[in-house]
Design an enzyme around this catalytic site. Sequence first.
Site, mmCIF file in Angstrom:
data_model
loop_
_atom_site.group_PDB
_atom_site.id
_atom_site.type_symbol
_atom_site.label_atom_id
_atom_site.label_comp_id
_atom_site.label_asym_id
_atom_site.label_seq_id
_atom_site.Cartn_x
_atom_site.Cartn_y
_atom_site.Cartn_z
ATOM 1 N N VAL A 281 0.844 -1.199 0.000
ATOM 2 C CA VAL A 281 0.000 0.000 0.000
ATOM 3 C C VAL A 281 0.880 1.249 0.000
ATOM 4 O O VAL A 281 0.616 2.218 -0.705
ATOM 5 C CB VAL A 281 -0.922 0.005 1.233
ATOM 6 C CG1 VAL A 281 -1.623 1.350 1.363
ATOM 7 C CG2 VAL A 281 -1.927 -1.108 1.137
ATOM 8 N N GLU A 286 0.361 4.848 -6.483
ATOM 9 C CA GLU A 286 -0.867 5.015 -7.261
ATOM 10 C C GLU A 286 -1.408 6.438 -7.189
ATOM 11 O O GLU A 286 -2.220 6.846 -7.994
ATOM 12 C CB GLU A 286 -1.939 3.999 -6.834
ATOM 13 C CG GLU A 286 -2.694 4.315 -5.565
ATOM 14 C CD GLU A 286 -1.881 4.005 -4.314
ATOM 15 O OE1 GLU A 286 -0.857 3.320 -4.446
ATOM 16 O OE2 GLU A 286 -2.267 4.461 -3.231
ATOM 17 N N ASP A 328 2.817 38.277 -32.400
ATOM 18 C CA ASP A 328 2.385 39.436 -33.183
ATOM 19 C C ASP A 328 3.149 40.636 -32.669
ATOM 20 O O ASP A 328 3.606 40.637 -31.529
ATOM 21 C CB ASP A 328 0.905 39.725 -32.922
ATOM 22 C CG ASP A 328 0.021 38.727 -33.627
ATOM 23 O OD1 ASP A 328 0.497 38.103 -34.573
ATOM 24 O OD2 ASP A 328 -1.135 38.600 -33.204
ATOM 25 N N ASP A 613 -4.974 36.685 -32.800
ATOM 26 C CA ASP A 613 -6.222 37.206 -32.239
ATOM 27 C C ASP A 613 -7.403 37.131 -33.197
ATOM 28 O O ASP A 613 -8.538 37.178 -32.790
ATOM 29 C CB ASP A 613 -6.025 38.654 -31.757
ATOM 30 C CG ASP A 613 -5.292 39.496 -32.782
ATOM 31 O OD1 ASP A 613 -5.203 39.071 -33.943
ATOM 32 O OD2 ASP A 613 -4.802 40.585 -32.412
ATOM 33 N N ASP A 617 -6.403 33.473 -37.613
ATOM 34 C CA ASP A 617 -5.263 32.980 -36.840
ATOM 35 C C ASP A 617 -5.530 31.601 -36.242
ATOM 36 O O ASP A 617 -4.604 30.896 -35.849
ATOM 37 C CB ASP A 617 -4.948 33.936 -35.678
ATOM 38 C CG ASP A 617 -4.329 35.231 -36.161
ATOM 39 O OD1 ASP A 617 -3.607 35.184 -37.169
ATOM 40 O OD2 ASP A 617 -4.558 36.275 -35.528
ATOM 41 N N ASN A 679 9.706 5.713 -0.659
ATOM 42 C CA ASN A 679 9.229 4.345 -0.856
ATOM 43 C C ASN A 679 10.396 3.378 -1.013
ATOM 44 O O ASN A 679 10.403 2.286 -0.447
ATOM 45 C CB ASN A 679 8.369 4.255 -2.119
ATOM 46 C CG ASN A 679 7.077 5.019 -1.955
ATOM 47 O OD1 ASN A 679 6.754 5.451 -0.859
ATOM 48 N ND2 ASN A 679 6.358 5.196 -3.037
ATOM 49 N N GLU A 682 11.939 2.497 2.275
ATOM 50 C CA GLU A 682 11.204 1.500 3.063
ATOM 51 C C GLU A 682 11.379 0.099 2.504
ATOM 52 O O GLU A 682 11.538 -0.879 3.239
ATOM 53 C CB GLU A 682 9.707 1.838 3.056
ATOM 54 C CG GLU A 682 9.391 3.008 3.960
ATOM 55 C CD GLU A 682 8.315 3.889 3.355
ATOM 56 O OE1 GLU A 682 7.389 3.342 2.721
ATOM 57 O OE2 GLU A 682 8.412 5.118 3.499
ATOM 58 N N ASN A 707 4.028 6.587 5.493
ATOM 59 C CA ASN A 707 3.667 6.830 4.112
ATOM 60 C C ASN A 707 2.404 7.591 3.897
ATOM 61 O O ASN A 707 2.318 8.447 3.025
ATOM 62 C CB ASN A 707 3.516 5.512 3.389
ATOM 63 C CG ASN A 707 4.699 5.323 2.529
ATOM 64 O OD1 ASN A 707 4.834 6.016 1.544
ATOM 65 N ND2 ASN A 707 5.581 4.465 2.973
ATOM 66 N N THR A 710 2.671 11.168 7.363
ATOM 67 C CA THR A 710 3.744 12.162 7.461
ATOM 68 C C THR A 710 4.336 12.523 6.100
ATOM 69 O O THR A 710 4.764 13.632 5.883
ATOM 70 C CB THR A 710 4.868 11.673 8.386
ATOM 71 O OG1 THR A 710 5.332 10.442 7.876
ATOM 72 C CG2 THR A 710 4.374 11.498 9.780
ATOM 73 N N ASP A 711 4.307 11.572 5.163
ATOM 74 C CA ASP A 711 4.831 11.854 3.831
ATOM 75 C C ASP A 711 4.010 12.877 3.080
ATOM 76 O O ASP A 711 4.542 13.689 2.333
ATOM 77 C CB ASP A 711 4.763 10.568 2.999
ATOM 78 C CG ASP A 711 6.129 10.011 2.791
ATOM 79 O OD1 ASP A 711 7.025 10.445 3.530
ATOM 80 O OD2 ASP A 711 6.278 9.155 1.927
HETATM 81 P P1 ATP Z 1 0.276 42.481 -36.140
HETATM 82 O O1 ATP Z 1 0.181 41.261 -36.979
HETATM 83 O O2 ATP Z 1 1.627 42.731 -35.592
HETATM 84 O O3 ATP Z 1 -0.816 42.670 -35.158
HETATM 85 P P2 ATP Z 1 -0.698 44.761 -37.660
HETATM 86 O O4 ATP Z 1 -1.762 45.050 -36.713
HETATM 87 O O5 ATP Z 1 0.268 45.815 -38.006
HETATM 88 O O6 ATP Z 1 0.212 43.589 -37.298
HETATM 89 P P3 ATP Z 1 -2.651 44.463 -39.720
HETATM 90 O O7 ATP Z 1 -3.685 44.929 -38.815
HETATM 91 O O8 ATP Z 1 -2.849 43.266 -40.559
HETATM 92 O O9 ATP Z 1 -1.305 44.201 -38.996
HETATM 93 O O10 ATP Z 1 -2.268 45.681 -40.654
HETATM 94 C C1 ATP Z 1 -1.450 45.527 -41.782
HETATM 95 C C2 ATP Z 1 -1.221 46.858 -42.432
HETATM 96 O O11 ATP Z 1 -2.445 47.390 -42.909
HETATM 97 C C3 ATP Z 1 -0.672 47.926 -41.501
HETATM 98 O O12 ATP Z 1 0.724 47.910 -41.491
HETATM 99 C C4 ATP Z 1 -1.176 49.216 -42.114
HETATM 100 O O13 ATP Z 1 -0.315 49.651 -43.119
HETATM 101 C C5 ATP Z 1 -2.490 48.789 -42.741
HETATM 102 N N1 ATP Z 1 -3.605 49.130 -41.858
HETATM 103 C C6 ATP Z 1 -3.800 48.754 -40.597
HETATM 104 N N2 ATP Z 1 -4.943 49.234 -40.107
HETATM 105 C C7 ATP Z 1 -5.512 49.924 -41.094
HETATM 106 C C8 ATP Z 1 -6.730 50.657 -41.232
HETATM 107 N N3 ATP Z 1 -7.603 50.748 -40.243
HETATM 108 N N4 ATP Z 1 -6.979 51.253 -42.398
HETATM 109 C C9 ATP Z 1 -6.134 51.138 -43.420
HETATM 110 N N5 ATP Z 1 -4.986 50.475 -43.364
HETATM 111 C C10 ATP Z 1 -4.651 49.874 -42.229
#
Ligand code: ATP
Length: 887
Positions: A281, A286, A328, A613, A617, A679, A682, A707, A710-711
């Site tokens: 035991v 286990e 990112d 995000d 992705d 163990n 022992e 075992n 106290t262990d």
């Molecule tokens: P990460 O991947 O590091 O988050 P990020 O946010 O720079 O990168 P995106 O959001 O894909 O990447 O943007 C890519 C590009 O698009 C930017 O570098 C910019 O030049 C252009 N961009 C970003 N936001 C806008 C917007 N609201 N309107 C027009 N162009 C934009």
Amino acid sequence: MRAHWHLREAHELAREHGVDPALGLDEAEAALRALKHGTNEITGAARRTPVALLLDQFKDFMILVLLGAAVVSGVIGELVDTLAILVIVLLNAVIGFVQAWRADRALAALQQLAAARATVLRSGQRQVVPAARLVPGDIVLLEAGNQVPADLRLIEIAQLKIDESALTGESVTVDKHTGVLAEAASALGDRLNMAFKGTTAAHGRGTGLVVATGMATELGKVAGLLDRAVDLSTPLQKRLAAFGKRLALVVLAICALIFVIGVLRGESPVLMILTAVSLAVAAIPESLPAVVTVLLALGARRMVGQNALVRRLPSVETLGSVSTICSDKTGTLTQNRMQAELVHADGRAWRPGEPLADPVQRETLRAAALCNDAVLGEEGRWFGDPTETALAALAADAGLDKSALEAESPRVAELPFDAVRKRMSTLHPHGTGLLVCTKGAPESVLPLCDSQWRADGAVALDRDAAMAQAETMAAQGLRVLALARREVARADVGADAHVLEQGLALIGLVALIDPPRPEAAAAVHDCLGAGITPVMITGDHPATARAIALRLGIVGDDKAAVLTGQSLAEMDDAALRARCGEVRVYARVDPAQKIRIVQALQSLGRFVAMTGDGVNDAPALRQADIGVAMGRGGTDVAREAASLVLLDDNFATIVAAVREGRRIYDNIRKFVRYAMTGNSGEIWTLFLAPMLGLPIPLLPIHILWVNLVTDGLPGLALAAEPAERGIMRRPPRPPVESLFAGGLWQHVLFIGLLIGGMCLAVQAWALATGHAHWQTMVFTVLTLAQMAHVMAIRSESEPLWRQGLASNRPLLGAVLLTLALQLATIYVPVLQPIFKTEALDLAELGICFAAAAVVYLAAEAEKAWRRGRKERGADMALDTPVSPTRM
Ligand code: ATP
């Protein structure tokens, strides 16, 4: 009428549900309905009640054997033994229960944090509520990236596409509409005016009426049919369980041997059975998988305190193996607090704060304000995408009022931004025609421009000069956006992007600064020291990306290689694999390409953590060994695909989580080292005694006490052991490395042998010198040796005196308590008959302590030897970079 919602008109259904789609329910009504319909949850395996948890502790086979042994002792008249065994089993159950309960609570708290949320309309206000609180009649707002929180009859949509693969297995996204369907027959996948719980909005947005929640949803019905026994064990637990089974056989064989030898030597068979059973035991590990759960769950709870939410428990144990972190840039490595630095228009620069005299500069700002989705909040703060809020603020500071501009030139149509196009356009009435305002990345917008805008008419554009200007600003780490415009006829209002976004006139360039997060550089430095390669993957311009990477220390010089999405697209997998080993910055990458980067790195043996995000992705997050989603900015889809969620969207948090993962794995190893060595001690004691011609050194009650009681306490307190000093200065652990790597096996055998040896030496000495208390002495040596051992193995290499006794107070407390309990079994008169002990005199007690000290010194000597070996190894490996491999 249930389940025929798709055949009914949406507004009629809303009336039937007693709700105005423009206002939603009010809180009181929602609360009433919650009482009637219950929570909007798919009820999985019910949470275990405390009583069930307690009873669980007695289900173990070995404990049943022990209870059987208690009955046998009772039958043969050894009532004290029966009682003692029962008390010990009970104490053991209490310790097990407390562990399981803490783990359960920690996990429940995590689940709560990870619970889905939904945006609803209540009393006319948008609100984000836990999805579990939705009720039929609620009006839910969906956006791309949201998980559909309940079954919805769609009321209004804008280009809504839904990924229903989770429910129907169909992988193409479905275009939704709001009309009434004609036939009753339609399968789930054909109910185009419905959105079902568990599916995800991939594109567009929509509003829907909740028609079913929880187990009444289509997902609930399917879940009801499934076997809910989900396997929650982690790889480590599985390995430990398999290992435990093999070890159990060995231990049983040894126990049988001890029994046979004992009986042959003339010991009482009953005593020998009890001894063998107690040893079995005690020595069969286990409970190891259960302890691993406790350590992982407590660790996961601690991580939440550091803003890292673990969604899958096994990730806690694998975090420590991460050898590459792909992150990112925007928001994770940088603050995502953009600020305009510079406007460059028609060859002239203008900085915020300077008077705005030039009409081209003024037009740049006007376009930046019009082609912009940011909205002004009540306290004068801008809400929306940080790039756009920065532009809106820039225009406002220069005296251009966005809402006045919009009143004058309202937006009549738009071509929305997406990460692949990297630009957006808006259309506004202009004279008899329309004005197209376009803003985006310079490489995306400049090729569409064929002139330079001026107030008095367009002139020829030097595109190369404009591009070079954009490059120069990007090389300073600035994000550059190009603004352009064009006039078109009213009839073009619904035209495609390639019609509207061509023949543009460039107005100007705006450069924004997004400062690195202050803690990011230190975190990058930690990564490098820990043998982890940080990699930046961004949608931004290569020069901007390189400049930020340089500032953070991700790359060492301004010539470092940057791989762009475009060249990535041209490479085949083999070429990418050849490059990805040294490239640390990927720029202008679109999210769909991330998965190729993960795969290429994995094929090099890297253990990859990847952040993301957006909806796109998710595949990369799933492919990564540790998918990391953003808790603040991210979408539900990304969170669902991830195993770790950063509550503060911060790169440094990933590094902190890796560090915590390493600590927890270390502590699991320490626990295993401690428990198994005890163990082994022992087993050696009981196995060798008859070989050396000594009587049985320990009674069953002693073995069980050591075992099961106290262990347990000190073992658990090892969970509180702080991270070792050099924890982020050693290379990542290969993910498939055995738990017993690095000499743990040898330690278990030899230190165990030493503990057994000390017990037997004391026994032999006591017998030879006529000390009647020899058995109590052996019992005491065993306990004290284990306490000495647990203190010595708190670190894998550092000596205890450098760690300091107080650096793990729970452990110190547990050891002192154990010591007190042990002394009580010896000196408290009522306990003496139960434990068959006698009071030791001071000299005898001193000998016991001395024997334990030998064990402590031996464990310290082993660490010193390991330290020496490591230093010698480090000298030799000084020039070799750390290259972790997946075995
Ligand atoms: P990460 O991947 O590091 O988050 P990020 O946010 O720079 O990168 P995106 O959001 O894909 O990447 O943007 C890519 C590009 O698009 C930017 O570098 C910019 O030049 C252009 N961009 C970003 N936001 C806008 C917007 N609201 N309107 C027009 N162009 C934009």
